[in-house]
Design a protein around this motif. Structure first.
Motif, short mmCIF file in Angstrom:
data_model
loop_
_atom_site.label_atom_id
_atom_site.label_comp_id
_atom_site.label_asym_id
_atom_site.label_seq_id
_atom_site.Cartn_x
_atom_site.Cartn_y
_atom_site.Cartn_z
N LEU A 1 -3.31 -0.76 -3.15
CA LEU A 1 -4.18 0.29 -2.63
C LEU A 1 -3.41 1.58 -2.50
N THR B 1 3.26 -1.05 4.09
CA THR B 1 2.90 0.30 3.68
C THR B 1 4.14 1.17 3.53
N CYS C 1 -0.77 -5.06 6.03
CA CYS C 1 -0.31 -4.40 4.81
C CYS C 1 1.13 -3.92 4.97
N VAL D 1 0.86 -1.19 0.00
CA VAL D 1 0.00 0.00 0.00
C VAL D 1 0.89 1.23 0.00
N VAL E 1 -3.62 5.30 -0.42
CA VAL E 1 -4.24 6.09 0.64
C VAL E 1 -3.75 7.52 0.46
N LYS F 1 -10.75 -0.40 9.56
CA LYS F 1 -10.62 -1.83 9.30
C LYS F 1 -11.65 -2.30 8.29
N LEU G 1 -10.80 -0.91 4.79
CA LEU G 1 -9.69 -1.63 4.18
C LEU G 1 -10.10 -3.03 3.73
N LEU H 1 -3.70 -0.11 8.79
CA LEU H 1 -2.96 -0.81 7.75
C LEU H 1 -2.03 -1.86 8.36
N GLN I 1 -3.97 -4.82 9.42
CA GLN I 1 -4.41 -5.63 8.29
C GLN I 1 -3.26 -6.42 7.67
N LEU J 1 -8.33 4.80 -0.86
CA LEU J 1 -8.94 5.21 0.40
C LEU J 1 -8.60 6.68 0.58
N LEU K 1 -9.58 -3.94 -0.20
CA LEU K 1 -8.59 -4.96 -0.52
C LEU K 1 -9.19 -6.29 -0.94
#
Length: 409
Positions: A301, A263, A261, A238, A303, A356, A359, A256, A259, A322, A363
Protein backbone atom coordinates in the motif's frame (compact mmCIF):
# COMPACT_ATOMS: atom_id res chain seq x y z
CA UNK A 1 19.04 25.68 -34.71
CA UNK A 2 16.55 27.73 -32.70
CA UNK A 3 16.53 29.50 -29.35
CA UNK A 4 13.79 28.46 -26.94
CA UNK A 5 12.69 30.36 -23.85
CA UNK A 6 11.23 28.15 -21.13
CA UNK A 7 9.06 29.94 -18.55
CA UNK A 8 7.61 29.15 -15.12
CA UNK A 9 5.51 31.85 -13.43
CA UNK A 10 2.74 30.54 -11.11
CA UNK A 11 2.50 27.71 -8.60
CA UNK A 12 4.62 26.86 -5.60
CA UNK A 13 6.19 23.47 -6.29
CA UNK A 14 9.56 22.83 -7.87
CA UNK A 15 8.03 20.21 -10.16
CA UNK A 16 7.72 22.86 -12.86
CA UNK A 17 11.49 23.27 -13.05
CA UNK A 18 11.96 19.53 -12.63
CA UNK A 19 9.84 19.02 -15.74
CA UNK A 20 11.63 21.68 -17.79
CA UNK A 21 15.25 20.80 -16.96
CA UNK A 22 15.45 17.45 -18.82
CA UNK A 23 13.56 18.96 -21.74
CA UNK A 24 16.09 21.78 -21.95
CA UNK A 25 18.83 19.16 -21.99
CA UNK A 26 17.03 17.24 -24.76
CA UNK A 27 16.68 20.35 -26.93
CA UNK A 28 20.33 21.29 -26.43
CA UNK A 29 21.35 17.77 -27.45
CA UNK A 30 19.46 18.38 -30.70
CA UNK A 31 21.51 21.51 -31.39
CA UNK A 32 19.18 24.19 -30.03
CA UNK A 33 19.85 26.95 -27.51
CA UNK A 34 17.71 27.29 -24.40
CA UNK A 35 17.14 30.05 -21.86
CA UNK A 36 14.94 29.59 -18.80
CA UNK A 37 12.94 32.15 -16.80
CA UNK A 38 12.10 30.73 -13.38
CA UNK A 39 9.81 31.90 -10.60
CA UNK A 40 12.43 30.64 -8.14
CA UNK A 41 16.00 31.02 -9.38
CA UNK A 42 17.59 29.81 -6.13
CA UNK A 43 16.11 26.39 -5.41
CA UNK A 44 15.82 25.51 -9.10
CA UNK A 45 19.46 26.25 -9.87
CA UNK A 46 20.70 22.76 -8.88
CA UNK A 47 18.15 21.23 -11.27
CA UNK A 48 19.89 22.90 -14.20
CA UNK A 49 23.40 22.10 -12.96
CA UNK A 50 25.51 20.92 -15.88
CA UNK A 51 22.93 22.05 -18.47
CA UNK A 52 24.10 24.86 -20.76
CA UNK A 53 21.27 27.34 -20.10
CA UNK A 54 21.06 30.92 -18.91
CA UNK A 55 18.71 31.31 -15.95
CA UNK A 56 16.64 34.51 -15.64
CA UNK A 57 14.24 35.71 -12.98
CA UNK A 58 10.67 35.46 -14.28
CA UNK A 59 8.61 38.69 -14.05
CA UNK A 60 6.22 38.16 -11.14
CA UNK A 61 3.32 39.80 -9.33
CA UNK A 62 4.73 40.54 -5.86
CA UNK A 63 1.74 42.23 -4.24
CA UNK A 64 -1.34 41.09 -2.34
CA UNK A 65 -4.67 41.37 -4.11
CA UNK A 66 -7.64 41.92 -1.79
CA UNK A 67 -11.38 41.77 -2.37
CA UNK A 68 -11.58 38.58 -4.43
CA UNK A 69 -13.79 35.73 -3.16
CA UNK A 70 -12.02 32.99 -1.24
CA UNK A 71 -11.20 30.26 -1.75
CA UNK A 72 -10.40 30.58 -5.44
CA UNK A 73 -12.45 28.18 -7.54
CA UNK A 74 -11.05 28.65 -11.06
CA UNK A 75 -7.92 29.57 -12.97
CA UNK A 76 -9.55 32.90 -13.79
CA UNK A 77 -9.70 33.76 -10.09
CA UNK A 78 -6.09 32.64 -9.62
CA UNK A 79 -4.80 35.04 -12.27
CA UNK A 80 -7.04 37.88 -11.06
CA UNK A 81 -5.15 37.56 -7.80
CA UNK A 82 -1.81 37.45 -9.61
CA UNK A 83 -1.79 40.82 -11.33
CA UNK A 84 -4.69 40.48 -13.75
CA UNK A 85 -7.15 42.65 -11.84
CA UNK A 86 -6.22 45.80 -13.79
CA UNK A 87 -4.75 46.44 -17.23
CA UNK A 88 -2.12 48.67 -15.63
CA UNK A 89 -0.66 45.87 -13.48
CA UNK A 90 -0.94 43.17 -16.13
CA UNK A 91 0.49 45.49 -18.77
CA UNK A 92 3.62 45.99 -16.69
CA UNK A 93 4.11 42.24 -16.34
CA UNK A 94 3.51 41.59 -20.04
CA UNK A 95 5.97 44.34 -21.00
CA UNK A 96 8.61 42.78 -18.75
CA UNK A 97 8.10 39.38 -20.38
CA UNK A 98 8.31 40.94 -23.84
CA UNK A 99 11.57 42.65 -22.91
CA UNK A 100 12.96 39.33 -21.72
CA UNK A 101 11.93 37.62 -24.95
CA UNK A 102 13.62 40.34 -26.99
CA UNK A 103 16.77 40.21 -24.86
CA UNK A 104 17.06 36.43 -25.24
CA UNK A 105 16.13 36.57 -28.95
CA UNK A 106 13.65 33.77 -28.40
CA UNK A 107 12.26 31.96 -31.44
CA UNK A 108 9.62 30.09 -29.44
CA UNK A 109 8.26 30.03 -25.88
CA UNK A 110 7.55 26.94 -23.77
CA UNK A 111 5.38 27.76 -20.75
CA UNK A 112 4.90 25.66 -17.63
CA UNK A 113 2.11 27.48 -15.75
CA UNK A 114 3.25 30.81 -17.20
CA UNK A 115 0.15 32.49 -18.70
CA UNK A 116 1.64 36.00 -18.79
CA UNK A 117 4.59 34.70 -20.78
CA UNK A 118 2.12 33.24 -23.28
CA UNK A 119 0.31 36.58 -23.58
CA UNK A 120 3.62 38.34 -24.23
CA UNK A 121 4.64 35.74 -26.82
CA UNK A 122 1.28 36.14 -28.55
CA UNK A 123 1.85 39.90 -28.88
CA UNK A 124 5.42 39.27 -30.07
CA UNK A 125 4.17 36.81 -32.69
CA UNK A 126 6.21 33.93 -31.27
CA UNK A 127 5.05 30.30 -31.48
CA UNK A 128 4.13 28.81 -28.11
CA UNK A 129 3.56 25.54 -26.29
CA UNK A 130 2.15 24.92 -22.85
CA UNK A 131 3.36 22.04 -20.75
CA UNK A 132 2.14 20.45 -17.56
CA UNK A 133 -0.50 18.52 -15.69
CA UNK A 134 -4.18 19.00 -16.46
CA UNK A 135 -4.78 21.49 -13.65
CA UNK A 136 -3.14 24.39 -15.46
CA UNK A 137 -3.56 23.20 -19.07
CA UNK A 138 -7.37 23.50 -19.03
CA UNK A 139 -9.91 22.45 -21.67
CA UNK A 140 -10.47 24.77 -24.63
CA UNK A 141 -13.70 26.09 -23.13
CA UNK A 142 -15.25 29.39 -22.14
CA UNK A 143 -15.51 29.82 -19.26
CA UNK A 144 -12.69 27.65 -17.96
CA UNK A 145 -14.38 25.02 -15.77
CA UNK A 146 -14.04 25.44 -11.99
CA UNK A 147 -11.78 23.09 -10.10
CA UNK A 148 -13.50 23.14 -6.69
CA UNK A 149 -16.28 21.01 -8.09
CA UNK A 150 -17.19 19.56 -4.70
CA UNK A 151 -18.39 22.95 -3.42
CA UNK A 152 -21.55 24.96 -4.07
CA UNK A 153 -20.42 27.81 -6.32
CA UNK A 154 -22.71 30.79 -6.81
CA UNK A 155 -24.46 30.81 -10.18
CA UNK A 156 -22.61 33.06 -12.60
CA UNK A 157 -19.46 33.42 -10.49
CA UNK A 158 -17.20 31.35 -12.73
CA UNK A 159 -18.38 33.00 -15.96
CA UNK A 160 -18.17 36.50 -14.46
CA UNK A 161 -14.55 36.20 -13.37
CA UNK A 162 -13.61 34.47 -16.61
CA UNK A 163 -14.98 37.42 -18.61
CA UNK A 164 -13.39 39.91 -16.22
CA UNK A 165 -9.94 38.39 -16.63
CA UNK A 166 -10.31 38.06 -20.41
CA UNK A 167 -11.36 41.72 -20.70
CA UNK A 168 -8.22 42.81 -18.84
CA UNK A 169 -6.04 40.51 -20.96
CA UNK A 170 -7.50 41.84 -24.21
CA UNK A 171 -7.15 45.45 -23.08
CA UNK A 172 -3.43 44.84 -22.60
CA UNK A 173 -3.14 42.89 -25.85
CA UNK A 174 -4.78 45.71 -27.83
CA UNK A 175 -2.75 48.40 -26.05
CA UNK A 176 0.45 46.60 -26.98
CA UNK A 177 -0.50 45.98 -30.62
CA UNK A 178 -1.71 42.40 -30.51
CA UNK A 179 -4.82 40.58 -31.73
CA UNK A 180 -7.45 40.05 -29.00
CA UNK A 181 -8.08 36.52 -27.74
CA UNK A 182 -11.37 34.67 -27.94
CA UNK A 183 -11.08 32.64 -24.73
CA UNK A 184 -9.21 33.00 -21.46
CA UNK A 185 -8.18 29.35 -21.78
CA UNK A 186 -5.76 30.40 -24.54
CA UNK A 187 -3.42 32.07 -22.04
CA UNK A 188 -2.89 28.69 -20.38
CA UNK A 189 -2.89 26.48 -23.47
CA UNK A 190 -0.81 28.37 -26.02
CA UNK A 191 -0.73 27.15 -29.59
CA UNK A 192 0.29 23.61 -28.70
CA UNK A 193 -1.06 22.32 -25.36
CA UNK A 194 0.98 19.34 -24.18
CA UNK A 195 -0.78 17.52 -21.35
CA UNK A 196 1.72 15.69 -19.14
CA UNK A 197 -0.70 13.31 -17.48
CA UNK A 198 -2.88 10.29 -18.23
CA UNK A 199 -6.56 10.43 -18.95
CA UNK A 200 -7.29 8.77 -15.59
CA UNK A 201 -5.37 11.50 -13.72
CA UNK A 202 -6.67 14.54 -15.62
CA UNK A 203 -7.90 17.12 -13.14
CA UNK A 204 -10.74 18.20 -15.42
CA UNK A 205 -11.78 14.66 -16.38
CA UNK A 206 -12.03 15.63 -20.04
CA UNK A 207 -11.72 12.07 -21.40
CA UNK A 208 -10.37 11.43 -24.92
CA UNK A 209 -8.77 14.53 -26.43
CA UNK A 210 -9.54 16.01 -29.86
CA UNK A 211 -6.88 15.43 -32.49
CA UNK A 212 -4.02 16.30 -32.67
CA UNK A 213 -3.90 16.62 -28.86
CA UNK A 214 -2.99 13.63 -26.74
CA UNK A 215 -1.94 12.70 -23.24
CA UNK A 216 1.86 12.60 -23.02
CA UNK A 217 1.92 10.91 -19.62
CA UNK A 218 3.10 12.15 -16.24
CA UNK A 219 6.64 13.37 -15.74
CA UNK A 220 8.83 10.93 -13.83
CA UNK A 221 11.78 12.07 -11.75
CA UNK A 222 15.00 10.04 -11.75
CA UNK A 223 14.84 7.10 -9.37
CA UNK A 224 17.04 8.35 -6.54
CA UNK A 225 17.07 8.18 -2.76
CA UNK A 226 18.16 5.65 -0.18
CA UNK A 227 17.17 2.01 -0.38
CA UNK A 228 14.08 1.15 1.72
CA UNK A 229 14.66 -0.41 5.15
CA UNK A 230 11.46 -1.79 6.64
CA UNK A 231 10.56 -2.30 10.29
CA UNK A 232 10.84 -5.99 11.24
CA UNK A 233 7.79 -8.19 11.63
CA UNK A 234 5.21 -10.20 9.68
CA UNK A 235 2.73 -7.46 8.74
CA UNK A 236 2.21 -5.91 5.29
CA UNK A 237 4.76 -3.31 4.19
CA UNK A 238 3.38 0.20 3.61
CA UNK A 239 5.24 3.21 2.29
CA UNK A 240 3.98 6.62 3.45
CA UNK A 241 5.11 9.95 2.04
CA UNK A 242 3.19 12.50 4.07
CA UNK A 243 3.69 15.97 5.52
CA UNK A 244 3.46 17.03 9.15
CA UNK A 245 1.13 19.89 8.22
CA UNK A 246 -1.74 17.61 7.21
CA UNK A 247 -4.22 17.43 10.11
CA UNK A 248 -4.59 13.64 9.85
CA UNK A 249 -0.92 12.67 9.57
CA UNK A 250 -0.74 11.20 13.08
CA UNK A 251 -4.14 9.50 12.88
CA UNK A 252 -3.30 7.61 9.70
CA UNK A 253 0.06 6.47 11.08
CA UNK A 254 -1.60 5.24 14.28
CA UNK A 255 -4.20 3.38 12.21
CA UNK A 256 -1.39 1.66 10.28
CA UNK A 257 0.17 0.58 13.58
CA UNK A 258 -3.18 -0.71 14.82
CA UNK A 259 -3.50 -2.75 11.60
CA UNK A 260 -0.10 -4.33 12.19
CA UNK A 261 1.43 -2.72 9.10
CA UNK A 262 5.19 -2.27 8.91
CA UNK A 263 5.35 1.32 7.72
CA UNK A 264 8.31 3.15 6.23
CA UNK A 265 7.65 6.89 6.42
CA UNK A 266 9.34 9.79 4.72
CA UNK A 267 8.13 12.94 6.47
CA UNK A 268 10.42 15.87 5.59
CA UNK A 269 9.63 17.67 8.84
CA UNK A 270 10.78 14.71 10.93
CA UNK A 271 13.97 14.35 8.93
CA UNK A 272 14.44 18.07 9.59
CA UNK A 273 14.28 17.63 13.36
CA UNK A 274 10.63 17.55 14.46
CA UNK A 275 9.74 14.71 16.85
CA UNK A 276 7.97 11.73 15.25
CA UNK A 277 4.18 11.99 15.58
CA UNK A 278 3.77 8.25 16.29
CA UNK A 279 6.44 6.13 17.95
CA UNK A 280 6.20 2.38 17.41
CA UNK A 281 8.47 -0.55 16.47
CA UNK A 282 6.23 -0.87 13.41
CA UNK A 283 7.09 2.62 12.11
CA UNK A 284 10.45 3.67 10.72
CA UNK A 285 11.10 7.29 9.75
CA UNK A 286 13.63 7.68 6.96
CA UNK A 287 16.05 10.56 7.47
CA UNK A 288 16.56 10.88 3.71
CA UNK A 289 14.25 10.66 0.69
CA UNK A 290 13.57 7.04 -0.15
CA UNK A 291 14.04 5.43 -3.55
CA UNK A 292 10.37 5.44 -4.44
CA UNK A 293 10.45 2.74 -7.09
CA UNK A 294 12.32 0.31 -4.87
CA UNK A 295 9.99 0.99 -1.93
CA UNK A 296 6.82 0.61 -3.97
CA UNK A 297 8.02 -2.61 -5.58
CA UNK A 298 8.00 -4.08 -2.05
CA UNK A 299 4.83 -2.39 -0.77
CA UNK A 300 1.29 -3.59 -0.25
CA UNK A 301 0.00 0.00 0.00
CA UNK A 302 1.03 3.60 -0.64
CA UNK A 303 -0.13 6.46 1.61
CA UNK A 304 0.41 9.94 0.18
CA UNK A 305 -1.16 13.35 -0.44
CA UNK A 306 -1.97 12.56 -4.11
CA UNK A 307 0.91 14.56 -5.56
CA UNK A 308 1.16 13.77 -9.26
CA UNK A 309 4.69 12.34 -9.16
CA UNK A 310 4.22 10.06 -6.15
CA UNK A 311 0.81 8.97 -7.40
CA UNK A 312 2.20 8.05 -10.80
CA UNK A 313 4.96 5.91 -9.32
CA UNK A 314 2.44 4.09 -7.14
CA UNK A 315 0.12 3.29 -10.02
CA UNK A 316 2.99 2.18 -12.28
CA UNK A 317 3.95 -0.23 -9.49
CA UNK A 318 0.38 -1.55 -9.32
CA UNK A 319 0.02 -0.53 -5.67
CA UNK A 320 -3.32 0.69 -4.25
CA UNK A 321 -3.24 4.14 -2.68
CA UNK A 322 -4.71 5.80 0.39
CA UNK A 323 -4.79 9.51 -0.46
CA UNK A 324 -4.83 12.45 1.95
CA UNK A 325 -5.01 15.48 -0.36
CA UNK A 326 -3.85 18.75 1.16
CA UNK A 327 -5.12 21.18 -1.50
CA UNK A 328 -7.50 21.42 -4.44
CA UNK A 329 -5.10 20.19 -7.11
CA UNK A 330 -4.40 17.02 -5.13
CA UNK A 331 -8.07 16.55 -4.24
CA UNK A 332 -9.00 16.45 -7.93
CA UNK A 333 -6.39 13.78 -8.73
CA UNK A 334 -7.50 11.80 -5.69
CA UNK A 335 -11.09 11.91 -6.96
CA UNK A 336 -10.00 10.60 -10.37
CA UNK A 337 -7.91 7.78 -8.89
CA UNK A 338 -10.73 6.74 -6.56
CA UNK A 339 -13.03 6.59 -9.59
CA UNK A 340 -10.72 3.98 -11.17
CA UNK A 341 -10.94 1.83 -8.03
CA UNK A 342 -7.17 1.97 -7.50
CA UNK A 343 -7.37 3.97 -4.28
CA UNK A 344 -9.44 5.75 -1.67
CA UNK A 345 -9.62 9.52 -1.29
CA UNK A 346 -9.84 10.00 2.48
CA UNK A 347 -11.12 13.55 1.97
CA UNK A 348 -14.27 12.16 0.36
CA UNK A 349 -15.05 9.75 3.21
CA UNK A 350 -16.44 12.15 5.79
CA UNK A 351 -15.16 13.41 9.14
CA UNK A 352 -13.67 12.13 11.30
CA UNK A 353 -11.87 9.83 8.88
CA UNK A 354 -12.37 6.12 9.53
CA UNK A 355 -8.86 5.04 8.61
CA UNK A 356 -9.27 1.51 10.00
CA UNK A 357 -12.13 0.81 7.60
CA UNK A 358 -10.24 2.35 4.68
CA UNK A 359 -7.14 0.28 5.41
CA UNK A 360 -9.22 -2.87 5.73
CA UNK A 361 -10.65 -2.28 2.27
CA UNK A 362 -7.36 -1.40 0.60
CA UNK A 363 -5.37 -4.24 2.12
CA UNK A 364 -7.98 -6.98 2.11
CA UNK A 365 -10.32 -6.34 -0.81
CA UNK A 366 -8.55 -7.51 -4.01
CA UNK A 367 -10.51 -5.11 -6.25
CA UNK A 368 -8.29 -2.15 -5.30
CA UNK A 369 -5.05 -3.93 -6.11
CA UNK A 370 -6.57 -5.32 -9.29
CA UNK A 371 -7.56 -1.82 -10.42
CA UNK A 372 -4.06 -0.50 -9.67
CA UNK A 373 -2.47 -3.40 -11.51
CA UNK A 374 -4.75 -2.81 -14.50
CA UNK A 375 -3.37 0.74 -14.78
CA UNK A 376 0.18 -0.55 -14.36
CA UNK A 377 -0.41 -2.97 -17.22
CA UNK A 378 -2.01 -0.33 -19.43
CA UNK A 379 0.95 2.03 -19.02
CA UNK A 380 3.69 -0.55 -18.58
CA UNK A 381 5.51 0.65 -21.69
CA UNK A 382 5.66 4.25 -20.53
CA UNK A 383 9.17 5.63 -20.15
CA UNK A 384 10.73 8.96 -19.22
CA UNK A 385 13.14 8.73 -22.15
CA UNK A 386 10.42 8.25 -24.77
CA UNK A 387 8.38 11.07 -23.25
CA UNK A 388 11.34 13.49 -23.41
CA UNK A 389 11.99 12.61 -27.04
CA UNK A 390 8.32 13.05 -27.98
CA UNK A 391 8.03 16.41 -26.24
CA UNK A 392 11.26 17.69 -27.77
CA UNK A 393 9.87 16.80 -31.19
CA UNK A 394 6.67 18.70 -30.36
CA UNK A 395 8.75 21.77 -29.50
CA UNK A 396 10.66 21.51 -32.76
CA UNK A 397 7.39 21.47 -34.68
CA UNK A 398 6.71 24.97 -33.30
CA UNK A 399 9.50 26.33 -35.47
CA UNK A 400 9.05 24.03 -38.48
CA UNK A 401 7.55 25.56 -41.65
CA UNK A 402 4.03 24.39 -42.41
CA UNK A 403 3.45 23.39 -38.80
CA UNK A 404 -0.25 24.19 -38.92
CA UNK A 405 -0.44 25.19 -35.27
CA UNK A 406 -3.65 26.96 -34.27
CA UNK A 407 -3.67 30.68 -33.63
CA UNK A 408 -3.52 32.11 -30.12
CA UNK A 409 -0.89 32.58 -27.43
Amino acid sequence: MARFLMAWELGSGLGHAGRLAPLAEALIARGHQVDVAMKDVVHTRPMFQGIDVRIFQAPLWLHRTVGLPQPQVSLAEIVLGAGYLTAESLGALVSAWRALMSATQADAVIADYAPTALIAAHIQGLPTASLGIGFYVPPDQAPIPPFRIWENIAVGRVAHHDRQALDVVNTVVRDQGGVPLQKLAQIFRGQRPLLCTWEELDHYGRGPLPQPERYHGPNLSPSTGEAPVWPPGPGPQVFAYIRHGHPDHAAVLQALVDQGCRTLVYMPEVSGGLPPPVVSPLVRYSQQPVNLRQALAESALLVCHAGAGTMTEGLLAGVPVLMLPAQAEQFLIAMRVQATGAGINAAQQGRPPQFKAMLDRLLNQPSHRQAAQALATKYGGFSHEDQMANLASEFERLISPGDGAPSGP
